[in-house]
Enzyme design. Sequence first.
Site, PDB file in Angstrom:
ATOM      1  N   HIS A 147       0.838  -1.204   0.000  1.00  0.00           N
ATOM      2  CA  HIS A 147       0.000   0.000   0.000  1.00  0.00           C
ATOM      3  C   HIS A 147       0.873   1.254   0.000  1.00  0.00           C
ATOM      4  CE1 HIS A 147      -3.538   2.496   1.384  1.00  0.00           C
ATOM      5  NE2 HIS A 147      -2.531   3.233   1.834  1.00  0.00           N
ATOM      6  N   GLU A 148       1.842   1.298   0.901  1.00  0.00           N
ATOM      7  CA  GLU A 148       2.700   2.484   0.966  1.00  0.00           C
ATOM      8  C   GLU A 148       3.589   2.592  -0.269  1.00  0.00           C
ATOM      9  OE1 GLU A 148       2.141   4.785   3.033  1.00  0.00           O
ATOM     10  OE2 GLU A 148       0.721   3.608   4.216  1.00  0.00           O
ATOM     11  N   HIS A 151       1.736   4.241  -3.151  1.00  0.00           N
ATOM     12  CA  HIS A 151       1.713   5.707  -3.199  1.00  0.00           C
ATOM     13  C   HIS A 151       2.927   6.219  -3.989  1.00  0.00           C
ATOM     14  CE1 HIS A 151      -1.729   6.172  -0.701  1.00  0.00           C
ATOM     15  NE2 HIS A 151      -1.161   5.772   0.413  1.00  0.00           N
ATOM     16  N   GLU A 185      -5.821   6.681  -1.949  1.00  0.00           N
ATOM     17  CA  GLU A 185      -5.845   5.579  -0.986  1.00  0.00           C
ATOM     18  C   GLU A 185      -6.507   4.337  -1.586  1.00  0.00           C
ATOM     19  OE1 GLU A 185      -4.200   5.557   1.724  1.00  0.00           O
ATOM     20  OE2 GLU A 185      -3.669   7.686   1.744  1.00  0.00           O
TER      21      GLU A 185
END
Length: 295
Positions: A147-148, A151, A185
């Site tokens: 997820h990070e 980004h 997100e």
Amino acid sequence: MTDSGSGHFRACVKAPGTLREAHVRFRSGSTDLWRVVKDRTSQKEYAFNSPSRHDVSADQNLGTVKVPAAMSNAWHITDTLNLLYWKRDNPTSACWTRHQVTGACDQLTFVWSRRETDEGAGYFDLDGTDYVIAAGDMTDSEHFTLHEAAHWFQWQLYGRDLPEATNCDPHFIEKRSSTTCAWTEGFADATAAYVLGDYRYVDETGGETSLENDATTPDWDPGDEVQGRVGSSLLDLWAKDGPDGGNWKRTLRLMAAEPSDDFREYFTVDRPEANPPLTTRGAARDIITQHTIDY
């Protein structure tokens, strides 16, 4: 060379005669494409040596080499980022995206420490270091790591830029934030699930949230201001039986060519302008409607 599937490796040295001492040094990085460092100031990678062998004049079998427990999470991050890299869909170079050529790739950096610092952890440091900041056992969750990293990956696809995400601190999978927050997100949630081949998000504490949702899902807000609605829509568009050809490749190509500020722009404006166009009718429209997004 290391076999990325099995972990087997072979290290060679060109030197005449017998080596008085030999060892293999391992570091928490993969060439120049991604790395895990101890802190954002020194930027030193984690590293350790295999046990030494002496008077070496022929092949040596080192057996199983284990990462020291105190730094094992750094290698877990390194291995997890492999999964995203393999799915990055960039046939033009070894870099993460089509914006760069082999030999001039941007490097994804995770800062990981065994204990959380006063500056906190668990985020992509956009407009600061542009590093992902993590600590402790957060990265036991591969969803969190991906997820990070997603980004950073979206930032790369957009040419080192991201839309300004408003009303995004805090944000929750099932709750309304803003269209820009839900887009960034939601893409990150969808990336983690897509790369791992599931339909959920596991956070840094081990808490699991299913991304399955429709208009009847309890406690979920509706619409494209909800990251879970956006993320699940993307996953269904990319699904093997979905309208985008069974994968996310066409979305990545579109994102690299035309950044979108939010899901509405991505779906209603940019998808029809893709080359070739991505459909917004039929099954695609049914997917977003199922997830309570109505354009």
